[in-house]
Design a protein around this motif. Structure first.
Motif, PDB file in Angstrom:
ATOM      1  N   LEU A  22      12.800  74.857  23.688  1.00  0.00           N
ATOM      2  CA  LEU A  22      13.685  73.700  23.471  1.00  0.00           C
ATOM      3  C   LEU A  22      12.985  72.367  23.733  1.00  0.00           C
ATOM      4  O   LEU A  22      13.579  71.308  23.569  1.00  0.00           O
ATOM      5  N   ARG A  23      11.702  72.425  24.133  1.00  0.00           N
ATOM      6  CA  ARG A  23      11.005  71.166  24.463  1.00  0.00           C
ATOM      7  C   ARG A  23      10.665  70.370  23.225  1.00  0.00           C
ATOM      8  O   ARG A  23      10.285  70.922  22.196  1.00  0.00           O
ATOM      9  N   LYS A  24      10.765  69.076  23.320  1.00  0.00           N
ATOM     10  CA  LYS A  24      10.310  68.214  22.241  1.00  0.00           C
ATOM     11  C   LYS A  24       8.788  68.255  22.164  1.00  0.00           C
ATOM     12  O   LYS A  24       8.103  68.472  23.169  1.00  0.00           O
ATOM     13  N   ASP A  25       8.264  68.035  20.945  1.00  0.00           N
ATOM     14  CA  ASP A  25       6.816  68.085  20.752  1.00  0.00           C
ATOM     15  C   ASP A  25       6.076  66.971  21.490  1.00  0.00           C
ATOM     16  O   ASP A  25       5.017  67.184  22.069  1.00  0.00           O
ATOM     17  N   GLU A  26       6.647  65.779  21.427  1.00  0.00           N
ATOM     18  CA  GLU A  26       5.917  64.621  21.977  1.00  0.00           C
ATOM     19  C   GLU A  26       6.087  64.526  23.492  1.00  0.00           C
ATOM     20  O   GLU A  26       7.126  64.919  24.028  1.00  0.00           O
ATOM     21  N   PRO A  27       5.068  63.998  24.189  1.00  0.00           N
ATOM     22  CA  PRO A  27       5.217  63.805  25.625  1.00  0.00           C
ATOM     23  C   PRO A  27       6.241  62.706  25.913  1.00  0.00           C
ATOM     24  O   PRO A  27       6.317  61.711  25.203  1.00  0.00           O
ATOM     25  N   ILE A  28       7.078  62.923  26.921  1.00  0.00           N
ATOM     26  CA  ILE A  28       8.092  61.949  27.319  1.00  0.00           C
ATOM     27  C   ILE A  28       7.685  61.369  28.677  1.00  0.00           C
ATOM     28  O   ILE A  28       7.314  62.130  29.578  1.00  0.00           O
ATOM     29  N   GLN A  29       7.712  60.060  28.814  1.00  0.00           N
ATOM     30  CA  GLN A  29       7.335  59.448  30.102  1.00  0.00           C
ATOM     31  C   GLN A  29       8.504  59.519  31.078  1.00  0.00           C
ATOM     32  O   GLN A  29       9.568  58.980  30.830  1.00  0.00           O
ATOM     33  N   LEU A  30       8.303  60.205  32.178  1.00  0.00           N
ATOM     34  CA  LEU A  30       9.360  60.332  33.173  1.00  0.00           C
ATOM     35  C   LEU A  30       8.744  60.330  34.558  1.00  0.00           C
ATOM     36  O   LEU A  30       7.591  60.697  34.730  1.00  0.00           O
ATOM     37  N   LYS A  31       9.511  59.917  35.520  1.00  0.00           N
ATOM     38  CA  LYS A  31       9.027  59.968  36.907  1.00  0.00           C
ATOM     39  C   LYS A  31       9.103  61.402  37.412  1.00  0.00           C
ATOM     40  O   LYS A  31      10.164  62.002  37.455  1.00  0.00           O
ATOM     41  N   LYS A  32       7.980  61.953  37.751  1.00  0.00           N
ATOM     42  CA  LYS A  32       7.967  63.314  38.283  1.00  0.00           C
ATOM     43  C   LYS A  32       7.047  63.367  39.489  1.00  0.00           C
ATOM     44  O   LYS A  32       6.107  62.575  39.597  1.00  0.00           O
ATOM     45  N   ASN A  33       7.280  64.323  40.350  1.00  0.00           N
ATOM     46  CA  ASN A  33       6.347  64.479  41.459  1.00  0.00           C
ATOM     47  C   ASN A  33       5.146  65.328  41.014  1.00  0.00           C
ATOM     48  O   ASN A  33       5.076  65.801  39.883  1.00  0.00           O
ATOM     49  N   PHE A  34       4.208  65.518  41.925  1.00  0.00           N
ATOM     50  CA  PHE A  34       2.943  66.157  41.562  1.00  0.00           C
ATOM     51  C   PHE A  34       3.126  67.560  40.964  1.00  0.00           C
ATOM     52  O   PHE A  34       2.604  67.878  39.899  1.00  0.00           O
ATOM     53  N   LEU A  35       3.930  68.399  41.631  1.00  0.00           N
ATOM     54  CA  LEU A  35       4.098  69.777  41.171  1.00  0.00           C
ATOM     55  C   LEU A  35       4.814  69.815  39.819  1.00  0.00           C
ATOM     56  O   LEU A  35       4.461  70.606  38.942  1.00  0.00           O
ATOM     57  N   GLU A  36       5.797  68.952  39.656  1.00  0.00           N
ATOM     58  CA  GLU A  36       6.519  68.908  38.387  1.00  0.00           C
ATOM     59  C   GLU A  36       5.589  68.481  37.253  1.00  0.00           C
ATOM     60  O   GLU A  36       5.659  69.008  36.145  1.00  0.00           O
ATOM     61  N   LYS A  37       4.702  67.529  37.552  1.00  0.00           N
ATOM     62  CA  LYS A  37       3.729  67.093  36.537  1.00  0.00           C
ATOM     63  C   LYS A  37       2.811  68.247  36.142  1.00  0.00           C
ATOM     64  O   LYS A  37       2.487  68.436  34.988  1.00  0.00           O
ATOM     65  N   MET A  38       2.363  69.003  37.162  1.00  0.00           N
ATOM     66  CA  MET A  38       1.453  70.116  36.871  1.00  0.00           C
ATOM     67  C   MET A  38       2.124  71.155  35.989  1.00  0.00           C
ATOM     68  O   MET A  38       1.559  71.603  34.996  1.00  0.00           O
ATOM     69  N   PHE A  39       3.355  71.546  36.352  1.00  0.00           N
ATOM     70  CA  PHE A  39       4.095  72.502  35.520  1.00  0.00           C
ATOM     71  C   PHE A  39       4.257  71.931  34.113  1.00  0.00           C
ATOM     72  O   PHE A  39       4.043  72.616  33.112  1.00  0.00           O
ATOM     73  N   GLY A  40       4.645  70.674  34.046  1.00  0.00           N
ATOM     74  CA  GLY A  40       4.886  70.020  32.760  1.00  0.00           C
ATOM     75  C   GLY A  40       3.659  70.061  31.867  1.00  0.00           C
ATOM     76  O   GLY A  40       3.745  70.265  30.659  1.00  0.00           O
ATOM     77  N   ARG A  41       2.486  69.871  32.493  1.00  0.00           N
ATOM     78  CA  ARG A  41       1.262  69.853  31.692  1.00  0.00           C
ATOM     79  C   ARG A  41       0.820  71.245  31.281  1.00  0.00           C
ATOM     80  O   ARG A  41       0.285  71.454  30.204  1.00  0.00           O
ATOM     81  N   MET A  42       1.036  72.205  32.178  1.00  0.00           N
ATOM     82  CA  MET A  42       0.536  73.549  31.899  1.00  0.00           C
ATOM     83  C   MET A  42       1.413  74.282  30.897  1.00  0.00           C
ATOM     84  O   MET A  42       0.951  75.160  30.192  1.00  0.00           O
TER      85      MET A  42
END
Lengths: 159, 159, 159
Positions: B48-68
């Motif tokens: 269900l994720r959109k293709d393009e990256p969305i700028q959002l405030k996330k903490n370190f672990l959330e960013k890592m999951f988001g990128r991986m």
């Protein structure tokens, strides 16, 4: 409304252990007088492949899929601890010791108990598998036929 | 009691091929006039994720999951023979050749057929996914809503 | 015919995340007043293993399986992005931050809610697991008992 209960299993996985689970449940349900269908789709189709290579005209991609995919149940890997093919051998050794039926015997038993073995025609097409490469006496169908069975199913599983 | 039969699919897997299977069954069931729900949880949320990256405030672990995690269906791997990303390309080439719908088209079709696409709020939280990152017009719910649907389901599957 | 609805989950997988999904659904269904059974088979048996090593007489293959398989839920890997064991730690950190129950707590809660935790005797035998190695107060059964429950099940899932 029919009195016979139905068990419908979608076998999506090409793992030896998951195929074993599917066929153990199917044989159990058949012994329970359920009408049982295993719908083999995607990698689960490999459980229906004949052991020997069959000569057929295929294009490049179909040949590559055909070569990379296991030819018959004895070549399938397991879902955990595969260890470069060592895992399946260990499992088979332990099964022999404990008198647990190996997968080919479970499939034979399913046929004897009139379990419907169905190959998904859409994924056969997708993976370039042809009827000549699969076991004889199986059925061919698509998702509509699966749903017609499953909507009255007592036990529906996706494996 | 309603006459409409229900099909409820939990999509847990983030594999391209398993997501395809889920959406093919869902579209088939919708064509069969079932009320169909796909409950996306854990790695299945990636469909269900959109293709393009969305700028959002996330903490370190959330960013890592988001990128991986794969951003959208076109980045998803397949469950078998992934071969460093070569597998999905092969599958897509073969699908094109055989006129099989790729996953994004299957998702579009599901939306047109009013399949309920639900994102599991608990795992969104867990993986740090926010509504802005997911497709528009989807629903948000938890396990209680899933069970309310599933307990009357004709076909319930976990994929 | 009983008024109580039944939820029957086969937990085949030994992945931490899939076991979590199984126990979250089970706890939800129990809160919904379903009669809930989790039938642990193959690698899913590891969720029922005690943490500490138990001294037992085993043959060579049983010892190997015993050593290679995770001893208790805290040693289980996750199905995606395991990264040499880094993945489960990340998931557990995020879960803690979001107040999501870790798997051992989910299992405790299931016991408190009288979810039937069943170990598949055939695969215990196959993997050389003995009752002393598994949690106390669980049940032992085979595929026939599973089917007797599942054929009346409102929600049947294979995880």
């Amino acid at each position: 409304m029919s009195e016979t209960k139905k068990t419908n299993i979608i076998l999506f996985s090409g793992d030896y252990d998951k195929a074993m689970a599917a066929y153990i449940i199917a044989n159990g349900a058949a012994a329970y007088d359920h009408e049982v269908t295993i719908f083999h789709t995607f990698w689960g189709l490999n459980a229906l492949r004949k052991d020997e290579p069959i000569q057929l005209k295929k294009n490049f991609l179909e040949k590559m899929f055909g070569r990379m995919m296991p030819r018959g149940v004895n070549k399938m890997g397991i879902s955990k601890m595969n260890f470069a093919g060592f895992g399946p051998k260990m499992i088979k050794d332990v099964m022999k010791k404990h008198n647990v039926m190996p997968l080919p015997d479970l499939i034979d038993m399913a046929e004897e108990q009139d379990v419907n073995l169905v190959a998904c025609t859409m994924t056969m097409d997708l993976l370039g598998l042809q009827k000549e490469e699969l076991m004889d006496d199986i059925q061919y169908a698509g998702v509509a036929a699966y749903l017609a069975d499953a909507e009255d199913g007592a036990v529906n599983l996706f494996i």
